[in-house]
Design a protein around this motif. Structure first.
Motif, PDB file in Angstrom:
ATOM      1  N   VAL A   9       0.864  -1.183   0.000  1.00  0.00           N
ATOM      2  CA  VAL A   9       0.000   0.000   0.000  1.00  0.00           C
ATOM      3  C   VAL A   9       0.902   1.234   0.000  1.00  0.00           C
ATOM      4  CG1 VAL A   9      -1.746   1.253   1.300  1.00  0.00           C
ATOM      5  CG2 VAL A   9      -1.862  -1.242   1.156  1.00  0.00           C
ATOM      6  N   PHE A  10       0.673   2.124  -0.940  1.00  0.00           N
ATOM      7  CA  PHE A  10       1.504   3.303  -1.153  1.00  0.00           C
ATOM      8  C   PHE A  10       1.020   4.453  -0.277  1.00  0.00           C
ATOM      9  CE2 PHE A  10       2.617   7.164  -3.563  1.00  0.00           C
ATOM     10  CZ  PHE A  10       3.966   6.923  -3.839  1.00  0.00           C
ATOM     11  N   ILE A  11       1.932   5.091   0.455  1.00  0.00           N
ATOM     12  CA  ILE A  11       1.584   6.288   1.217  1.00  0.00           C
ATOM     13  C   ILE A  11       1.688   7.472   0.271  1.00  0.00           C
ATOM     14  CG2 ILE A  11       2.149   7.820   3.135  1.00  0.00           C
ATOM     15  CD1 ILE A  11       3.122   5.429   4.695  1.00  0.00           C
ATOM     16  N   TYR A  12       0.548   8.055  -0.036  1.00  0.00           N
ATOM     17  CA  TYR A  12       0.456   9.148  -0.996  1.00  0.00           C
ATOM     18  C   TYR A  12       0.738  10.505  -0.346  1.00  0.00           C
ATOM     19  CZ  TYR A  12      -1.483  11.888  -4.832  1.00  0.00           C
ATOM     20  OH  TYR A  12      -1.655  12.778  -5.854  1.00  0.00           O
ATOM     21  N   GLY A  13       0.362  10.626   0.923  1.00  0.00           N
ATOM     22  CA  GLY A  13       0.576  11.881   1.635  1.00  0.00           C
ATOM     23  C   GLY A  13       0.495  11.676   3.132  1.00  0.00           C
ATOM     24  N   ILE A  14       1.032  12.642   3.867  1.00  0.00           N
ATOM     25  CA  ILE A  14       1.036  12.600   5.339  1.00  0.00           C
ATOM     26  C   ILE A  14       0.606  13.968   5.855  1.00  0.00           C
ATOM     27  CG2 ILE A  14       2.476  12.370   7.410  1.00  0.00           C
ATOM     28  CD1 ILE A  14       2.466   9.747   6.091  1.00  0.00           C
ATOM     29  N   VAL A  15      -0.311  13.984   6.797  1.00  0.00           N
ATOM     30  CA  VAL A  15      -0.731  15.232   7.435  1.00  0.00           C
ATOM     31  C   VAL A  15       0.333  15.639   8.450  1.00  0.00           C
ATOM     32  CG1 VAL A  15      -2.471  16.306   8.916  1.00  0.00           C
ATOM     33  CG2 VAL A  15      -3.174  14.714   7.109  1.00  0.00           C
ATOM     34  N   ARG A  16       0.804  16.871   8.320  1.00  0.00           N
ATOM     35  CA  ARG A  16       1.821  17.386   9.241  1.00  0.00           C
ATOM     36  C   ARG A  16       1.295  17.355  10.677  1.00  0.00           C
ATOM     37  NH1 ARG A  16       4.670  22.640   7.443  1.00  0.00           N
ATOM     38  NH2 ARG A  16       5.620  21.091   6.105  1.00  0.00           N
ATOM     39  N   GLY A  17       2.115  16.862  11.596  1.00  0.00           N
ATOM     40  CA  GLY A  17       1.753  16.803  13.007  1.00  0.00           C
ATOM     41  C   GLY A  17       0.960  15.562  13.394  1.00  0.00           C
ATOM     42  N   SER A  18       0.605  14.718  12.425  1.00  0.00           N
ATOM     43  CA  SER A  18      -0.182  13.507  12.693  1.00  0.00           C
ATOM     44  C   SER A  18       0.713  12.421  13.294  1.00  0.00           C
ATOM     45  CB  SER A  18      -0.800  12.993  11.391  1.00  0.00           C
ATOM     46  OG  SER A  18       0.222  12.526  10.523  1.00  0.00           O
ATOM     47  N   PRO A  19       0.101  11.363  13.862  1.00  0.00           N
ATOM     48  CA  PRO A  19       0.917  10.249  14.353  1.00  0.00           C
ATOM     49  C   PRO A  19       1.853   9.689  13.274  1.00  0.00           C
ATOM     50  CG  PRO A  19      -1.297  10.047  15.216  1.00  0.00           C
ATOM     51  CD  PRO A  19      -1.323  11.175  14.212  1.00  0.00           C
ATOM     52  N   ALA A  20       1.353   9.518  12.059  1.00  0.00           N
ATOM     53  CA  ALA A  20       2.205   8.989  10.982  1.00  0.00           C
ATOM     54  C   ALA A  20       3.391   9.910  10.720  1.00  0.00           C
ATOM     55  CB  ALA A  20       1.377   8.796   9.711  1.00  0.00           C
ATOM     56  N   ASN A  21       3.174  11.207  10.776  1.00  0.00           N
ATOM     57  CA  ASN A  21       4.247  12.183  10.580  1.00  0.00           C
ATOM     58  C   ASN A  21       5.252  12.124  11.726  1.00  0.00           C
ATOM     59  OD1 ASN A  21       4.760  15.561  11.097  1.00  0.00           O
ATOM     60  ND2 ASN A  21       5.449  14.614   9.208  1.00  0.00           N
ATOM     61  N   ARG A  22       4.759  12.096  12.955  1.00  0.00           N
ATOM     62  CA  ARG A  22       5.651  12.062  14.113  1.00  0.00           C
ATOM     63  C   ARG A  22       6.486  10.782  14.153  1.00  0.00           C
ATOM     64  NH1 ARG A  22       0.977  14.119  16.503  1.00  0.00           N
ATOM     65  NH2 ARG A  22       0.550  12.141  17.521  1.00  0.00           N
TER      66      ARG A  22
END
Length: 96
Positions: free
Chosen positions: A32-45
Motif C-alpha cells: 500500500v503506497f503512502i500518498y501523503g502525510i498530514v503534518r503533526g499527525s501520528p504517521a508524521n511524528r
C-alpha cells in the motif's frame, strides 16, 4: 487513515500498474503506497513519508488498503510495520 493507530494521518492508495506508471514506481512492487502525510499527525511524528510502501503489519501482508485498514483496526499493544523505502524494506516496531 484515522483512529488510534500509528498510520493515522496518512493518505494511502492501492498500487496498480497505472498508478505505478504515472508516479514512476516499480510496477511489480506490492503493498500500500503512502500518498501523503498530514503534518503533526501520528504517521508524521513516527517518520512515515509520502512514497513509503507498507508491505506488512504484524507479519501479515497488506496488498490492499482494505487489508491494511483491517490489520490496523485489530487491538494491539505493539505494531510491527514493514515499510519499503528507497528499495530497502525495514520493520518499524511501535508500542502503544
Amino acid at each position: 487513515l484515522d483512529g488510534d493507530q500509528p498510520l493515522a494521518g496518512a493518505t494511502v492508495v492501492n498500487l496498480s500498474p497505472a498508478f505505478a506508471d504515472e508516479y514512476g514506481i516499480d510496477p511489480f512492487l506490492e503493498g500500500v503506497f503512502i500518498y501523503g502525510i498530514v503534518r503533526g499527525s501520528p504517521a508524521n511524528r513516527l517518520r512515515f513519508h509520502a512514497g513509503d510502501v507498507i508491505k506488512a503489519v504484524n507479519g501479515k501482508n497488506v496488498p490492499t488498503v482494505q487489508r491494511l485498514v483491517s490489520e490496523m483496526r485489530k487491538p494491539a499493544d505493539r505494531w510491527r510495520i514493514a515499510v519499503s523505502r528507497g528499495g530497502k524494506v525495514r520493520e518499524m516496531v511501535i508500542n502503544r
